[in-house]
Motif scaffolding. Structure first.
Motif, PDB file in Angstrom:
ATOM      1  N   ASP A  64      20.899   0.842 -30.128  1.00  0.00           N
ATOM      2  CA  ASP A  64      21.254  -0.301 -30.967  1.00  0.00           C
ATOM      3  C   ASP A  64      21.115   0.003 -32.462  1.00  0.00           C
ATOM      4  OD1 ASP A  64      22.052  -2.853 -31.598  1.00  0.00           O
ATOM      5  OD2 ASP A  64      20.032  -3.704 -31.457  1.00  0.00           O
ATOM      6  N   GLY A  66      23.915   0.822 -34.609  1.00  0.00           N
ATOM      7  CA  GLY A  66      25.041   0.458 -35.468  1.00  0.00           C
ATOM      8  C   GLY A  66      26.360   0.743 -34.797  1.00  0.00           C
ATOM      9  N   TYR A  67      27.307   1.293 -35.577  1.00  0.00           N
ATOM     10  CA  TYR A  67      28.685   1.431 -35.104  1.00  0.00           C
ATOM     11  C   TYR A  67      29.230   2.834 -35.351  1.00  0.00           C
ATOM     12  CZ  TYR A  67      28.464  -3.582 -34.656  1.00  0.00           C
ATOM     13  OH  TYR A  67      28.101  -4.833 -34.281  1.00  0.00           O
ATOM     14  N   ARG A  92      25.196   2.076 -40.113  1.00  0.00           N
ATOM     15  CA  ARG A  92      24.030   1.364 -39.574  1.00  0.00           C
ATOM     16  C   ARG A  92      24.338  -0.120 -39.436  1.00  0.00           C
ATOM     17  NH1 ARG A  92      19.906   4.741 -39.463  1.00  0.00           N
ATOM     18  NH2 ARG A  92      19.846   6.444 -40.991  1.00  0.00           N
ATOM     19  N   LYS A  93      23.710  -0.738 -38.434  1.00  0.00           N
ATOM     20  CA  LYS A  93      24.076  -2.118 -38.123  1.00  0.00           C
ATOM     21  C   LYS A  93      23.756  -3.079 -39.261  1.00  0.00           C
ATOM     22  CE  LYS A  93      19.866  -3.184 -35.552  1.00  0.00           C
ATOM     23  NZ  LYS A  93      19.282  -3.611 -34.289  1.00  0.00           N
ATOM     24  N   TRP A  96      26.759  -3.438 -41.471  1.00  0.00           N
ATOM     25  CA  TRP A  96      28.034  -3.766 -40.822  1.00  0.00           C
ATOM     26  C   TRP A  96      28.297  -5.263 -40.870  1.00  0.00           C
ATOM     27  CZ3 TRP A  96      32.190  -1.273 -39.450  1.00  0.00           C
ATOM     28  CH2 TRP A  96      33.097  -1.871 -38.581  1.00  0.00           C
TER      29      TRP A  96
END
Lengths: 188, 212
Positions: A64, A66-67, A92-93, A96
């Motif tokens: 968990d 990010g993307y 990183r989330k 985002w």
């Protein structure tokens, strides 16, 4: 297949928006210069994109973090350098947002897969652009020599962390704990 | 992994060519745009292999193949020590029919004073983990700006050779060669090298290890 470099006019983002869409070219503007890369890339190129993307993506989703995205997705590094479209990138989330049309700022990790036509661009022009924009980690993948170079930003300069081949295990600085066996990226 | 030592000029303490020439020559020192790059001399098995092929292709021409000699790129205010370079013969003024000893003296002087000034036709660097950035980024830009027609980067780690050719002032990829692929040059027209032959040492060593 060669890249077209269009000079001397200084290209802006508005000029970019006026370019034809879906005409089989990737357009990027770096320091006001337009770079046109003909698509599509080769199978070996796409295998590396997908395979590394899959492995990076699995790790990032499992933890968990990010993307992980693949091209085409625009990144705006600065006023003069937008958009660039890295082959793969990680964000990183915390940074985002949903429904982004493009990402503004330096991605946390960028991967480019070399092809004969993009070699100079990836090695020199984009290298300088990512360094300047502060992309903390840059991977350059060579599907001909089946090797991966890792560059990590230290004191605003890319430091070479090594060239990996065969069964060498690659570690990331940005994605702590991520490891990948080099040849698996090429499905060898 | 060795890391290359780089001594950088600062505004307060600029490094000059004179400073650079005072360095001992037990290591490979290169002076590129105000910075000194220090690396170890390491044996390279590709250099003698390449010398063989390049000499053969360069037969009866007006170029001379030199190795490990200091080269002064005056316009770039830099002194480098390429592993191999092919230079115009006319750039070396030796008395005709000069003896081996005169040649040695000439090379010694050129190294000591770093004043061998020429733009080579072709430069070869054998890259390593230590010199990777210098070969691929720093020297790439240096040789391009200096107008060196062909730049070869030999990579003994991936058994590949990348050849860059100057077209309208910019290096364009002539090819990246691996395995059975034939390396060609735009300067030495008769030259053809099967890539794997350059790295014979390694395959011999591997088979020796496998036999043991």
């Amino acid at each position: 297949m060669t890249i077209t470099i269009t000079q001397p006019k200084t290209w802006t983002y508005d000029d970019y928006l006026a370019l034809p869409e879906n005409d089989g070219n990737r357009y990027e503007i770096i320091e006001g210069v337009l770079y046109t890369t003909p698509m599509p890339p080769t199978g070996d190129h796409q295998v590396a994109v997908y395979e590394l993307g899959r492995q990076l993506g699995n790790f990032v989703v499992d933890h968990d973090l990010g993307y992980v995205l693949g091209a085409p997705f625009g990144v705006h590094l600065s006023e003069e350098t937008r958009p660039v479209e890295p082959d793969l990138l990680f964000i990183r989330k915390e940074r985002w947002q949903q429904n982004l049309k493009f990402f503004k700022g330096a991605p946390d990790l960028v991967v480019e897969i070399l092809s004969n036509s993009t070699r100079r661009l990836d090695r020199n022009v984009k290298f300088d652009a990512y360094e300047k924009a502060g992309v903390p980690e840059y991977w350059i993948i060579n599907p001909v020599s089946l090797s991966v170079e890792i560059w990590v930003l230290e004191e605003e300069k890319y430091q070479f962390k090594g060239e990996f081949t065969g069964t060498d295990v690659i570690h990331s600085t940005v994605l702590q704990g991520f490891e990948v066996v080099t040849k698996s990226i090429f499905r060898r | 992994m060795h890391t290359q030592l780089i001594l950088r000029s600062t505004v307060e303490q600029p490094i000059t060519i004179e400073d650079y020439l005072k360095f001992p020559d037990d290591k490979r020192h290169e002076f590129i745009e105000g910075n000194i790059y220090v690396s170890e001399y390491t044996p390279s098995y590709e250099v003698p292999e390449l010398q063989y092929y390049l000499h053969k292709a360069n037969n009866n021409s007006n170029a001379l193949l030199l190795s490990s000699l200091r080269l002064y790129l005056a316009e770039m205010d830099s002194i480098v020590e390429p592993q191999l370079m092919l230079v115009p013969k006319a750039s070396i003024r030796l008395p005709s029919g000069s003896s081996e000893q005169e040649w040695d003296e000439w090379a010694w002087e050129a190294n000591r004073f770093g004043n061998f000034q020429v733009v080579p036709y072709l430069v070869v660097e054998i890259t390593s983990q230590e010199n990777y950035r210098t070969d691929h980024v720093v020297k790439f830009q240096l040789y391009e700006k200096a107008g060196i027609q062909e730049y070869w980067i030999v990579n003994p780690r991936t058994f590949s050779v990348t050849v860059w050719v100057l077209v309208e002032g910019q290096y364009q990829l002539h090819g990246e060669f691996v395995e059975e692929e034939m390396i060609t040059s735009t300067i030495l027209e008769g030259l053809i090298i099967r890539t794997r032959d350059l790295f014979r040492y390694y395959s011999r060593r591997e088979s020796q290890i496998a036999e043991q």
